[in-house]
Scaffold this active site. Sequence first.
Site, PDB file in Angstrom:
ATOM      1  N   GLY A 150       2.236  -4.017  -8.497  1.00 40.92           N
ATOM      2  CA  GLY A 150       2.343  -2.660  -7.943  1.00 40.92           C
ATOM      3  C   GLY A 150       3.675  -2.011  -8.312  1.00 40.92           C
ATOM      4  N   ASP A 164      -7.354 -11.674  -3.526  1.00 42.59           N
ATOM      5  CA  ASP A 164      -7.152 -10.823  -2.357  1.00 42.59           C
ATOM      6  C   ASP A 164      -6.517 -11.678  -1.256  1.00 42.59           C
ATOM      7  OD1 ASP A 164      -8.712  -8.029  -1.161  1.00 42.59           O
ATOM      8  OD2 ASP A 164      -7.723  -9.440   0.212  1.00 42.59           O
ATOM      9  N   SER A 200       9.077  -0.290   6.252  1.00 46.46           N
ATOM     10  CA  SER A 200       9.285   1.109   5.867  1.00 46.46           C
ATOM     11  C   SER A 200      10.102   1.837   6.920  1.00 46.46           C
ATOM     12  CB  SER A 200       7.921   1.766   5.737  1.00 46.46           C
ATOM     13  OG  SER A 200       8.050   3.161   5.699  1.00 46.46           O
ATOM     14  N   ALA A 201      10.824   2.850   6.468  1.00 48.21           N
ATOM     15  CA  ALA A 201      11.579   3.698   7.389  1.00 48.21           C
ATOM     16  C   ALA A 201      10.654   4.410   8.363  1.00 48.21           C
ATOM     17  CB  ALA A 201      12.364   4.734   6.588  1.00 48.21           C
ATOM     18  N   THR A 202       9.371   4.426   8.060  1.00 51.34           N
ATOM     19  CA  THR A 202       8.413   5.099   8.940  1.00 51.34           C
ATOM     20  C   THR A 202       8.411   4.483  10.346  1.00 51.34           C
ATOM     21  OG1 THR A 202       6.164   5.965   9.033  1.00 51.34           O
ATOM     22  CG2 THR A 202       6.367   3.723   8.283  1.00 51.34           C
ATOM     23  N   TYR A 255      -1.133   3.537   8.921  1.00 57.87           N
ATOM     24  CA  TYR A 255      -0.299   2.841   7.935  1.00 57.87           C
ATOM     25  C   TYR A 255       1.025   2.429   8.572  1.00 57.87           C
ATOM     26  CZ  TYR A 255       3.280   2.233   4.413  1.00 57.87           C
ATOM     27  OH  TYR A 255       4.349   1.743   3.696  1.00 57.87           O
ATOM     28  N   LYS A 269       2.922  -1.419   9.627  1.00 55.40           N
ATOM     29  CA  LYS A 269       4.269  -1.914   9.302  1.00 55.40           C
ATOM     30  C   LYS A 269       4.977  -2.380  10.579  1.00 55.40           C
ATOM     31  CE  LYS A 269       4.035  -1.525   4.996  1.00 55.40           C
ATOM     32  NZ  LYS A 269       3.974  -2.712   4.180  1.00 55.40           N
ATOM     33  N   ARG A 327      14.891  13.639   2.832  1.00 52.14           N
ATOM     34  CA  ARG A 327      14.611  12.209   2.761  1.00 52.14           C
ATOM     35  C   ARG A 327      15.726  11.493   2.001  1.00 52.14           C
ATOM     36  NH1 ARG A 327      11.525  13.947   5.774  1.00 52.14           N
ATOM     37  NH2 ARG A 327       9.289  13.618   5.992  1.00 52.14           N
ATOM     38  N   PRO A 348       1.059  17.739   8.658  1.00 51.73           N
ATOM     39  CA  PRO A 348       1.032  17.137   9.994  1.00 51.73           C
ATOM     40  C   PRO A 348       1.635  15.737   9.984  1.00 51.73           C
ATOM     41  CG  PRO A 348      -1.111  18.062   9.421  1.00 51.73           C
ATOM     42  CD  PRO A 348      -0.264  18.126   8.182  1.00 51.73           C
TER      43      PRO A 348
HETATM   44  P1  NAD Z   1       1.596  -0.285  -4.627  1.00 44.78           P
HETATM   45  O1  NAD Z   1       0.270   0.173  -4.114  1.00 44.78           O
HETATM   46  O2  NAD Z   1       2.042   0.219  -5.952  1.00 44.78           O
HETATM   47  O3  NAD Z   1       1.649  -1.869  -4.673  1.00 44.78           O
HETATM   48  C1  NAD Z   1       1.005  -2.663  -3.706  1.00 44.78           C
HETATM   49  C2  NAD Z   1       0.209  -3.728  -4.444  1.00 44.78           C
HETATM   50  O4  NAD Z   1      -0.463  -4.535  -3.474  1.00 44.78           O
HETATM   51  C3  NAD Z   1      -0.858  -3.158  -5.371  1.00 44.78           C
HETATM   52  O5  NAD Z   1      -0.685  -3.698  -6.665  1.00 44.78           O
HETATM   53  C4  NAD Z   1      -2.174  -3.592  -4.744  1.00 44.78           C
HETATM   54  O6  NAD Z   1      -3.151  -3.835  -5.703  1.00 44.78           O
HETATM   55  C5  NAD Z   1      -1.760  -4.838  -3.966  1.00 44.78           C
HETATM   56  N1  NAD Z   1      -2.599  -5.163  -2.812  1.00 44.78           N
HETATM   57  C6  NAD Z   1      -2.922  -4.363  -1.762  1.00 44.78           C
HETATM   58  N2  NAD Z   1      -3.686  -5.039  -0.887  1.00 44.78           N
HETATM   59  C7  NAD Z   1      -3.830  -6.310  -1.394  1.00 44.78           C
HETATM   60  C8  NAD Z   1      -4.511  -7.477  -0.948  1.00 44.78           C
HETATM   61  N3  NAD Z   1      -5.213  -7.491   0.172  1.00 44.78           N
HETATM   62  N4  NAD Z   1      -4.434  -8.581  -1.715  1.00 44.78           N
HETATM   63  C9  NAD Z   1      -3.735  -8.587  -2.882  1.00 44.78           C
HETATM   64  N5  NAD Z   1      -3.083  -7.516  -3.343  1.00 44.78           N
HETATM   65  C10 NAD Z   1      -3.137  -6.390  -2.612  1.00 44.78           C
HETATM   66  O7  NAD Z   1       2.661   0.042  -3.496  1.00 44.78           O
HETATM   67  P2  NAD Z   1       4.253   0.023  -3.577  1.00 44.78           P
HETATM   68  O8  NAD Z   1       4.726   1.415  -3.538  1.00 44.78           O
HETATM   69  O9  NAD Z   1       4.698  -0.867  -4.651  1.00 44.78           O
HETATM   70  O10 NAD Z   1       4.587  -0.602  -2.166  1.00 44.78           O
HETATM   71  C11 NAD Z   1       4.855  -1.996  -1.991  1.00 44.78           C
HETATM   72  C12 NAD Z   1       5.077  -2.266  -0.522  1.00 44.78           C
HETATM   73  O11 NAD Z   1       6.166  -1.471  -0.050  1.00 44.78           O
HETATM   74  C13 NAD Z   1       3.879  -1.906   0.366  1.00 44.78           C
HETATM   75  O12 NAD Z   1       3.774  -2.865   1.381  1.00 44.78           O
HETATM   76  C14 NAD Z   1       4.274  -0.560   0.947  1.00 44.78           C
HETATM   77  O13 NAD Z   1       3.661  -0.323   2.180  1.00 44.78           O
HETATM   78  C15 NAD Z   1       5.784  -0.732   1.094  1.00 44.78           C
HETATM   79  N6  NAD Z   1       6.504   0.541   1.099  1.00 44.78           N
HETATM   80  C16 NAD Z   1       6.325   1.422   0.068  1.00 44.78           C
HETATM   81  C17 NAD Z   1       6.982   2.650   0.083  1.00 44.78           C
HETATM   82  C18 NAD Z   1       6.765   3.657  -1.029  1.00 44.78           C
HETATM   83  O14 NAD Z   1       7.102   4.836  -0.839  1.00 44.78           O
HETATM   84  N7  NAD Z   1       6.260   3.284  -2.191  1.00 44.78           N
HETATM   85  C19 NAD Z   1       7.846   2.964   1.160  1.00 44.78           C
HETATM   86  C20 NAD Z   1       8.018   2.028   2.170  1.00 44.78           C
HETATM   87  C21 NAD Z   1       7.345   0.815   2.137  1.00 44.78           C
HETATM   88  N1  UDP Z   2       6.401  16.756   0.263  1.00 44.48           N
HETATM   89  C1  UDP Z   2       6.092  18.028  -0.210  1.00 44.48           C
HETATM   90  N2  UDP Z   2       5.038  18.156  -1.064  1.00 44.48           N
HETATM   91  C2  UDP Z   2       4.275  17.093  -1.470  1.00 44.48           C
HETATM   92  C3  UDP Z   2       4.606  15.796  -0.994  1.00 44.48           C
HETATM   93  C4  UDP Z   2       5.680  15.670  -0.116  1.00 44.48           C
HETATM   94  O1  UDP Z   2       6.739  19.005   0.134  1.00 44.48           O
HETATM   95  O2  UDP Z   2       3.320  17.279  -2.233  1.00 44.48           O
HETATM   96  C5  UDP Z   2       7.573  16.587   1.158  1.00 44.48           C
HETATM   97  C6  UDP Z   2       7.266  15.972   2.506  1.00 44.48           C
HETATM   98  O3  UDP Z   2       6.893  16.967   3.436  1.00 44.48           O
HETATM   99  C7  UDP Z   2       8.592  15.294   2.836  1.00 44.48           C
HETATM  100  C8  UDP Z   2       9.140  14.866   1.469  1.00 44.48           C
HETATM  101  O4  UDP Z   2       8.451  15.699   0.519  1.00 44.48           O
HETATM  102  O5  UDP Z   2       9.499  16.221   3.395  1.00 44.48           O
HETATM  103  C9  UDP Z   2       8.870  13.415   1.128  1.00 44.48           C
HETATM  104  O6  UDP Z   2       7.491  13.146   1.302  1.00 44.48           O
HETATM  105  P1  UDP Z   2       6.844  11.761   0.873  1.00 44.48           P
HETATM  106  O7  UDP Z   2       5.378  11.812   1.193  1.00 44.48           O
HETATM  107  O8  UDP Z   2       7.229  11.461  -0.536  1.00 44.48           O
HETATM  108  O9  UDP Z   2       7.584  10.693   1.784  1.00 44.48           O
HETATM  109  P2  UDP Z   2       7.602  10.512   3.391  1.00 44.48           P
HETATM  110  O10 UDP Z   2       7.256  11.819   4.025  1.00 44.48           O
HETATM  111  O11 UDP Z   2       6.616   9.447   3.660  1.00 44.48           O
HETATM  112  O12 UDP Z   2       8.997  10.117   3.706  1.00 44.48           O
END
Ligand code: NAD
Ligand code: UDP
Length: 331
Positions: free
Chosen positions: A10, A58, A124-126, A148, A152, A230, A290
Amino acid sequence: MNILVTGGTGYIGSHACVALLEAGHDLIVVDNLYNSKIDTLEKMMRLTNKEITFYQVDLTNELAVDKIFSIHSIDGVIHFAGMKAVGESVEVPLTYYYNNIVSTMVLVKACLKYNVYRFVFSSSATVYGDNTVPFVETMDLLPTTNPYGETKAMSERILIDIAKANPTFSVSLLRYFNPVGAHESGLLGERPNGTLNNLMPYVTQAAKGVIKKLKVFGSDYPTVDGTGVRDYIHVMDLAGGHVAALNNIKKGVQIYNLGTGKGTSVLELIHAFEKENGIEVPFEFVNRRPGDIAICYADVSKANKELNWTAKRDIFAMCRDTWRFEQNLVK
Ligand code: NAD
Ligand code: UDP
């Protein structure tokens, strides 16, 4: 060390694999390829000149996961795999809870059975919800606005309880802020199979003309210019954070924010992208999305101090590397 990396093909996982291989670790990557492509594996090996063992499995498949642990001697696990589309998680919550929670439990069960005591989790920061910035690891978590985010927060709680009950278990919960950018080679970047979610992929789509205009969600937030703020972090800096977390893992649970500590508004990001890449990003203002909060950025002092890690790349490098990768895709 022999590290099992889930979700390693990923977006974040693939960049982290490169950093881990360069740091001398051997990798076993497990991914079901639900949101990634197999050719990423070959690119990671080409970039590092190292081999990777790969299983298309998986993680909710307990027997298959157990088998991998029975074959390999594993020193640690980095668990990236998960579904991450916020909007989709509201539409199909069961799919998200099942996938993200069951995979984590199946993995930890195998870790305990096979005495694997290092576990690094992608959080995640979420989980901070709408707390006051900067977000600090010691803050009480607030409810997130979507399934989602709840997966986390829930996974964090599960891991904390398991570590309490198993004093030799070491867990590092890494709370990512907003990962963007791509590997400097232009070979690796974000290539989701499904619909896009985040801002940066939409910025590139607008720059390429794939979409007419980027929709900017909200212009009346209490921020520098009314648009959401952000803490964008370059994915290679984030990758380095995983090497540091693994090197510094301690017994019990440690929580680290991985961000830059600096907020950037949507308009600031658009302008940085335009300036750095010399290309226009057409946009229009639309209603707030939202569930969005106004401002999110990290207090990164704990990771800086305890992991001896700092994010080094600025917003211009993030925009430059993202665009280079996009340009390579069309070649
Ligand atoms: P991504 O979707 O690119 O990578 C996740 C990978 O996990 C994918 O390759 C997918 O095929 C695999 N996967 C999902 N479910 C699976 C399962 N049941 N078994 C095996 N493989 C599985 O996502 P990413 O952006 O690389 O994110 C990686 C991690 O970081 C995730 O847990 C995500 O929630 C977390 N995260 C991502 C962000 C972001 O903005 N990208 C922010 C905060 C946290
Ligand atoms: N955002 C936007 N247009 C888009 C996607 C995101 O204006 O098409 C804004 C969103 O409202 C936020 C920032 O960009 O203020 C980052 O959004 P993202 O979804 O990348 O991350 P998250 O909100 O999960 O931190």
